[in-house]
Design a protein around this motif. Structure first.
Motif, short mmCIF file in Angstrom:
data_model
loop_
_atom_site.label_atom_id
_atom_site.label_comp_id
_atom_site.label_asym_id
_atom_site.label_seq_id
_atom_site.Cartn_x
_atom_site.Cartn_y
_atom_site.Cartn_z
N THR A 21 0.83 -1.21 0.00
CA THR A 21 0.00 0.00 0.00
C THR A 21 0.86 1.26 0.00
OG1 THR A 21 -1.74 -1.18 1.20
CG2 THR A 21 -1.82 1.23 1.25
N ALA A 22 1.99 1.23 0.71
CA ALA A 22 2.83 2.42 0.85
C ALA A 22 3.66 2.69 -0.40
CB ALA A 22 3.74 2.29 2.06
N CYS A 23 3.96 1.67 -1.19
CA CYS A 23 4.90 1.83 -2.31
C CYS A 23 4.26 2.61 -3.45
CB CYS A 23 5.35 0.46 -2.79
SG CYS A 23 6.55 0.55 -4.14
N PRO A 24 4.83 3.75 -3.85
CA PRO A 24 4.26 4.55 -4.95
C PRO A 24 4.61 4.03 -6.33
CG PRO A 24 6.17 5.67 -4.07
CD PRO A 24 5.98 4.44 -3.23
N THR A 25 5.53 3.07 -6.43
CA THR A 25 5.96 2.56 -7.73
C THR A 25 5.54 1.12 -7.97
OG1 THR A 25 8.10 1.83 -6.86
CG2 THR A 25 7.97 4.09 -7.70
N ASN A 26 4.73 0.57 -7.06
CA ASN A 26 4.25 -0.81 -7.18
C ASN A 26 5.40 -1.82 -7.23
OD1 ASN A 26 1.47 -0.06 -7.26
ND2 ASN A 26 1.71 0.47 -9.43
N ALA A 27 6.48 -1.53 -6.51
CA ALA A 27 7.59 -2.49 -6.45
C ALA A 27 7.21 -3.72 -5.64
CB ALA A 27 8.83 -1.82 -5.85
N TRP A 28 6.30 -3.56 -4.70
CA TRP A 28 5.80 -4.69 -3.89
C TRP A 28 4.46 -5.14 -4.45
CZ3 TRP A 28 8.93 -6.96 -0.51
CH2 TRP A 28 9.97 -6.23 0.05
N GLN A 29 4.30 -6.45 -4.60
CA GLN A 29 3.07 -7.00 -5.11
C GLN A 29 2.72 -8.28 -4.35
OE1 GLN A 29 0.98 -5.89 -7.55
NE2 GLN A 29 2.20 -4.06 -8.00
N SER A 30 1.44 -8.42 -4.02
CA SER A 30 0.95 -9.65 -3.41
C SER A 30 0.37 -10.53 -4.51
CB SER A 30 -0.13 -9.36 -2.36
OG SER A 30 0.42 -8.63 -1.28
N ASP A 38 10.06 -6.11 -6.88
CA ASP A 38 10.71 -5.77 -8.15
C ASP A 38 11.75 -4.69 -7.88
OD1 ASP A 38 11.51 -5.11 -10.67
OD2 ASP A 38 9.51 -4.68 -11.46
N ALA A 39 13.01 -5.08 -7.79
CA ALA A 39 14.07 -4.13 -7.45
C ALA A 39 14.22 -3.04 -8.51
CB ALA A 39 15.39 -4.87 -7.26
N ASP A 40 13.92 -3.37 -9.76
CA ASP A 40 14.06 -2.38 -10.82
C ASP A 40 13.02 -1.27 -10.69
OD1 ASP A 40 16.17 -3.75 -11.94
OD2 ASP A 40 14.88 -4.95 -13.25
N ALA A 41 11.87 -1.57 -10.11
CA ALA A 41 10.82 -0.56 -9.95
C ALA A 41 11.02 0.29 -8.70
CB ALA A 41 9.45 -1.24 -9.89
N CYS A 42 11.88 -0.15 -7.79
CA CYS A 42 12.08 0.57 -6.52
C CYS A 42 12.88 1.85 -6.74
CB CYS A 42 12.81 -0.34 -5.53
SG CYS A 42 13.22 0.45 -3.95
N ASP A 43 12.41 2.96 -6.16
CA ASP A 43 13.14 4.22 -6.25
C ASP A 43 13.78 4.60 -4.91
OD1 ASP A 43 11.00 4.95 -4.73
OD2 ASP A 43 10.33 6.60 -6.04
N ARG A 44 13.81 3.65 -3.95
CA ARG A 44 14.48 3.83 -2.66
C ARG A 44 13.91 4.98 -1.85
NH1 ARG A 44 18.99 0.90 -2.13
NH2 ARG A 44 19.84 2.28 -0.57
N CYS A 45 12.62 5.23 -1.97
CA CYS A 45 12.00 6.31 -1.20
C CYS A 45 11.93 5.98 0.28
CB CYS A 45 10.62 6.63 -1.75
SG CYS A 45 9.38 5.32 -1.51
N LEU A 59 16.83 -0.07 4.99
CA LEU A 59 17.51 0.84 4.07
C LEU A 59 18.53 1.63 4.88
CD1 LEU A 59 14.81 2.40 1.69
CD2 LEU A 59 16.79 1.05 1.03
N PRO A 60 19.54 2.22 4.24
CA PRO A 60 20.45 3.09 5.00
C PRO A 60 19.68 4.19 5.72
CG PRO A 60 21.33 2.64 2.82
CD PRO A 60 19.94 2.09 2.84
N ALA A 61 19.97 4.39 6.99
CA ALA A 61 19.27 5.41 7.75
C ALA A 61 19.63 6.80 7.24
CB ALA A 61 19.64 5.29 9.23
N PRO A 62 18.68 7.71 7.19
CA PRO A 62 18.97 9.09 6.75
C PRO A 62 19.82 9.82 7.78
CG PRO A 62 16.73 8.94 7.58
CD PRO A 62 17.27 7.54 7.56
N GLN A 63 20.50 10.88 7.34
CA GLN A 63 21.37 11.65 8.22
C GLN A 63 20.88 13.09 8.27
OE1 GLN A 63 25.49 11.22 7.19
NE2 GLN A 63 25.31 9.04 6.78
#
Length: 346
Positions: A21-30, A38-45, A59-63
């Motif tokens: 639900t949270a993914c804006p690029t549909n990288a996760w699918q049930s 789908d790693a290619d669809a992930c934009d690392r948001c 993911l790497p923690a933000p600084q």
């Protein structure tokens, strides 16, 4: 991804769709085969990391940029990658990936009492769909912080206000850490104890004003005691001890079953494990939801089934009249004698 933490790995029929639900690029699918990525669809948001109720994603923690304010206190500055001129440094792909629970934890570890956000235009960004849920969780976390005596403020600022002077501050080294599990303080670096849940007593070492005022939980799970068989499957699968069972002895009068919804993350494991329909799927508590309350529990007693002779637990009813048969026998299944037989060898 830590598969052992994912609810779909723990319970086959888990219904959690938080990352999808949270993914804006549909990288996760049930799918029928399970949860796919789908790693290619992930934009690392990072929105899925913040949304995951069991912290299965990393993911790497933000600084943040630590800058001293006019009053002499330091604040943590965060800038969306889609805010302001491209030459300004962004330290978070999306500000909605900084969950309110993690922001409160990071503030305490960094020794700051204010977060300054430099956002992009969420109304024109596919990631902005999660803003209402983020705001709801912020209200809940702010109330929890206030009840524990920790004041934390959030302020919005335009990109032009981003600190640029050499003495304004320096990025705090939070390293490659789980968003929810760990955040490191500014130099000198000190190790920080890991948290097994984003909801697990973040305020353990914060000053309190006894007794702390209860706040409304962020998630609500409806419970129908009349349908509960006290099989305790929900207790065994709950990763945050939201559902608990207490017994000193099998026949103890202090035996209790209950809920502490302040710890609930909405993962849905309990409802997936409940085969009697006693638990309804968790749903977010609205800001004007039910009054806040602490843990709720009910006394239990042990009864011997008059039909099969097996000891079973039941809720201590108000009228004091116990049920005479266990949940299995109460379903009306006929007793069958002689179902196990031994035959003579030929």
């Amino acid at each position: 991804m830590d598969a052992a933490r994912c609810v779909h790995q723990r319970v086959r029929h888990a219904s959690c769709t938080a990352c999808e639900t949270a993914c804006p690029t549909n990288a996760w699918q049930s799918t029928g085969d399970g949860l796919t990525f789908d790693a290619d669809a992930c934009d690392r948001c990072g929105l899925c990391v913040a949304a995951c109720p069991t912290q299965a994603l990393t993911l790497p923690a933000p600084q943040p940029l630590l800058a001293r304010q006019n009053n002499g206190a330091q604040a943590a500055w965060w800038r969306c990658e889609r805010a302001g001129p491209p030459d300004h440094p962004a330290n978070a792909p999306c500000l909605l990936a900084l969950s309110p629970a993690w922001l409160h934890l990071a503030a305490r570890r960094l020794g700051v009492h204010e977060h300054v956000f430099v956002p992009g235009d969420c109304s024109r960004c596919a990631r902005g769909a999660g803003l209402p849920e983020w705001q709801r969780q912020w209200r809940g976390q702010a109330a929890l912080a206030a009840s524990r005596g920790f004041a934390l403020h959030l302020r919005l600022a335009p990109a032009a206000d981003w600190p640029t002077s050499p003495d304004a501050g320096a990025p705090a080294d939070l390293g490659r850490r789980r968003f929810f599990r760990r955040a490191a303080p500014p130099a000198p670096v000190r190790s920080s104890p890991p948290l097994s849940s984003a909801r697990e007593d973040i305020w353990a070492s914060a000053p309190t004003t006894p007794p702390p005022a209860p706040v409304a939980p962020l998630w609500q799970v409806d419970f129908d005691r009349t349908r509960c068989t006290l099989c305790l499957a929900c207790v065994h699968v709950c990763p945050t001890n939201t559902i608990f069972f207490i017994a000193a002895r099998a026949d103890s009068t202090t035996t209790r079953f209950g809920f502490d919804l302040q710890k609930c993350t909405g993962c849905g494991l309990c409802t997936a494990a409940c085969d009697s329909g006693a638990l309804a799927p968790p749903k977010p508590t609205p800001s004007d939801g039910p009054p806040a309350h602490g843990p709720e529990s009910w006394p239990l007693r042990t009864q011997r089934c008059q039909r099969c002779g097996v000891d079973f637990r039941q809720f201590a009813s108000a009228d004091g009249n116990p049920h005479l048969t266990c949940p299995t026998c109460a379903q009306g299944r006929p007793a069958r004698a002689g179902r196990i037989v031994q035959t003579s060898p030929p």
